[in-house]
Design a protein around this motif. Structure first.
Motif, PDB file in Angstrom:
ATOM      1  N   VAL A  55      -2.028  -5.281  -4.845  1.00 21.90           N
ATOM      2  CA  VAL A  55      -2.056  -5.944  -3.543  1.00 21.90           C
ATOM      3  C   VAL A  55      -0.700  -6.586  -3.234  1.00 21.90           C
ATOM      4  N   TYR A  56       0.098  -6.838  -4.261  1.00 21.82           N
ATOM      5  CA  TYR A  56       1.411  -7.460  -4.075  1.00 21.82           C
ATOM      6  C   TYR A  56       2.530  -6.433  -3.949  1.00 21.82           C
ATOM      7  N   ASN A  57       2.182  -5.144  -4.030  1.00 19.23           N
ATOM      8  CA  ASN A  57       3.180  -4.093  -3.888  1.00 19.23           C
ATOM      9  C   ASN A  57       2.608  -3.010  -2.977  1.00 19.23           C
ATOM     10  N   ALA A  58       2.759  -3.229  -1.679  1.00 21.36           N
ATOM     11  CA  ALA A  58       2.150  -2.339  -0.683  1.00 21.36           C
ATOM     12  C   ALA A  58       2.609  -0.897  -0.843  1.00 21.36           C
ATOM     13  N   LYS A  59       3.886  -0.694  -1.119  1.00 15.65           N
ATOM     14  CA  LYS A  59       4.393   0.681  -1.252  1.00 15.65           C
ATOM     15  C   LYS A  59       3.664   1.417  -2.370  1.00 15.65           C
ATOM     16  N   LYS A  60       3.514   0.762  -3.526  1.00 13.33           N
ATOM     17  CA  LYS A  60       2.803   1.392  -4.647  1.00 13.33           C
ATOM     18  C   LYS A  60       1.327   1.616  -4.313  1.00 13.33           C
ATOM     19  N   LEU A  61       0.702   0.609  -3.702  1.00  7.88           N
ATOM     20  CA  LEU A  61      -0.708   0.715  -3.346  1.00  7.88           C
ATOM     21  C   LEU A  61      -0.934   1.893  -2.407  1.00  7.88           C
ATOM     22  N   PHE A  62      -0.166   1.951  -1.333  1.00 12.93           N
ATOM     23  CA  PHE A  62      -0.394   3.001  -0.340  1.00 12.93           C
ATOM     24  C   PHE A  62       0.054   4.371  -0.849  1.00 12.93           C
ATOM     25  N   THR A  63       1.016   4.398  -1.763  1.00 17.73           N
ATOM     26  CA  THR A  63       1.396   5.669  -2.391  1.00 17.73           C
ATOM     27  C   THR A  63       0.235   6.199  -3.225  1.00 17.73           C
ATOM     28  N   LYS A  64      -0.406   5.304  -3.994  1.00 16.98           N
ATOM     29  CA  LYS A  64      -1.559   5.723  -4.811  1.00 16.98           C
ATOM     30  C   LYS A  64      -2.736   6.161  -3.936  1.00 16.98           C
ATOM     31  N   VAL A  65      -2.983   5.435  -2.855  1.00 15.96           N
ATOM     32  CA  VAL A  65      -4.048   5.825  -1.921  1.00 15.96           C
ATOM     33  C   VAL A  65      -3.711   7.187  -1.313  1.00 15.96           C
ATOM     34  N   GLY A  66      -2.452   7.360  -0.943  1.00 19.62           N
ATOM     35  CA  GLY A  66      -2.008   8.630  -0.376  1.00 19.62           C
ATOM     36  C   GLY A  66      -2.183   9.781  -1.353  1.00 19.62           C
ATOM     37  N   GLU A  67      -1.852   9.550  -2.623  1.00 23.37           N
ATOM     38  CA  GLU A  67      -2.044  10.592  -3.647  1.00 23.37           C
ATOM     39  C   GLU A  67      -3.511  10.993  -3.727  1.00 23.37           C
ATOM     40  N   LYS A  68      -4.378   9.996  -3.686  1.00 24.00           N
ATOM     41  CA  LYS A  68      -5.815  10.277  -3.773  1.00 24.00           C
ATOM     42  C   LYS A  68      -6.307  11.061  -2.563  1.00 24.00           C
ATOM     43  N   LEU A  69      -5.760  10.762  -1.387  1.00 27.96           N
ATOM     44  CA  LEU A  69      -6.236  11.374  -0.150  1.00 27.96           C
ATOM     45  C   LEU A  69      -5.377  12.549   0.337  1.00 27.96           C
ATOM     46  N   GLY A  70      -4.336  12.877  -0.424  1.00 22.38           N
ATOM     47  CA  GLY A  70      -3.480  13.997  -0.040  1.00 22.38           C
ATOM     48  C   GLY A  70      -2.534  13.688   1.112  1.00 22.38           C
ATOM     49  N   ILE A  71      -2.087  12.448   1.209  1.00 22.26           N
ATOM     50  CA  ILE A  71      -1.161  12.032   2.272  1.00 22.26           C
ATOM     51  C   ILE A  71       0.167  11.663   1.614  1.00 22.26           C
ATOM     52  N   ASN A  73       3.046  10.482   3.190  1.00 19.25           N
ATOM     53  CA  ASN A  73       3.778   9.379   3.806  1.00 19.25           C
ATOM     54  C   ASN A  73       2.946   8.097   3.725  1.00 19.25           C
ATOM     55  N   TYR A  74       3.296   7.226   2.785  1.00 21.08           N
ATOM     56  CA  TYR A  74       2.530   5.996   2.600  1.00 21.08           C
ATOM     57  C   TYR A  74       2.592   5.087   3.824  1.00 21.08           C
ATOM     58  N   LEU A  75       3.661   5.200   4.627  1.00 23.70           N
ATOM     59  CA  LEU A  75       3.776   4.366   5.829  1.00 23.70           C
ATOM     60  C   LEU A  75       2.693   4.692   6.849  1.00 23.70           C
ATOM     61  N   LYS A  76       2.221   5.935   6.848  1.00 23.81           N
ATOM     62  CA  LYS A  76       1.140   6.329   7.754  1.00 23.81           C
ATOM     63  C   LYS A  76      -0.128   5.542   7.413  1.00 23.81           C
ATOM     64  N   ILE A  77      -0.379   5.350   6.129  1.00 18.80           N
ATOM     65  CA  ILE A  77      -1.566   4.616   5.686  1.00 18.80           C
ATOM     66  C   ILE A  77      -1.483   3.166   6.146  1.00 18.80           C
ATOM     67  N   GLU A  78      -0.351   2.530   5.886  1.00 16.94           N
ATOM     68  CA  GLU A  78      -0.189   1.132   6.292  1.00 16.94           C
ATOM     69  C   GLU A  78      -0.274   0.988   7.814  1.00 16.94           C
ATOM     70  N   SER A  79       0.328   1.901   8.535  1.00 19.03           N
ATOM     71  CA  SER A  79       0.312   1.864   9.994  1.00 19.03           C
ATOM     72  C   SER A  79      -1.111   1.997  10.541  1.00 19.03           C
ATOM     73  N   ASN A  80      -1.891   2.897   9.968  1.00 17.08           N
ATOM     74  CA  ASN A  80      -3.272   3.083  10.434  1.00 17.08           C
ATOM     75  C   ASN A  80      -4.149   1.880  10.100  1.00 17.08           C
ATOM     76  N   ILE A  81      -3.891   1.239   8.966  1.00 19.80           N
ATOM     77  CA  ILE A  81      -4.628   0.013   8.640  1.00 19.80           C
ATOM     78  C   ILE A  81      -4.252  -1.080   9.641  1.00 19.80           C
ATOM     79  N   GLN A  82      -2.959  -1.193   9.950  1.00 20.52           N
ATOM     80  CA  GLN A  82      -2.514  -2.193  10.922  1.00 20.52           C
ATOM     81  C   GLN A  82      -3.148  -1.934  12.285  1.00 20.52           C
ATOM     82  N   ASN A  83      -3.269  -0.664  12.673  1.00 16.93           N
ATOM     83  CA  ASN A  83      -3.928  -0.332  13.941  1.00 16.93           C
ATOM     84  C   ASN A  83      -5.380  -0.787  13.942  1.00 16.93           C
TER      85      ASN A  83
END
Length: 136
Positions: A55-71, A73-83
């Protein structure tokens, strides 16, 4: 990050029960399941439950989520959460987080950051704030 095992005496729920608790919590705070970013919030919270320091390292968190979901660009994940946060905040605000916890954890007019929201939802499970009937 290695997968951490939750202490089964403290956290007796199986994976399906944990997923249900988190999905219900996300819906209770007003984020609809058809909102862009809902799935990313869910996966991020599930990851933070077993890897709390992410939770303290957004880049790592969203990279891992992206790996799991086949995405890729980790910034896309953060952007969609912000939306999803922006949409929910504009529609109804986040006072429902206080209702979820049963106490004041954020100001009624506060819009949580991406990290705050993920951490609040993960802590909801880890601090055992849910009612046991939500699990059945």
């Amino acid at each position: 990050y290695r997968e951490e095992q939750l202490d089964k005496e403290i956290y007796p729920e199986d994976q399906n029960q944990i997923e249900k608790i988190i999905k219900v919590a996300i819906l209770k705070i007003g984020i609809k399941c058809d909102t862009l970013g809902y799935g990313y919030i869910f996966e991020s919270v599930m990851m933070v439950i077993t890897h709390p320091n992410l939770v303290y390292n957004a880049k790592k968190l969203f990279t891992k989520v992206g790996e799991k979901l086949g995405i890729t660009n980790y910034l896309k994940i953060e952007s969609n959460i912000q939306n999803a946060i922006n949409f929910t905040y504009n529609m109804r605000g986040f006072n429902s987080i206080n209702e979820l916890y049963g106490l004041d954890v954020i100001r009624p007019d506060h819009k949580p950051t991406v990290a705050e929201l993920i951490n609040l939802l993960a802590q909801y499970y880890l601090l055992r704030m849910f009612k046991t009937e939500e699990v059945s």
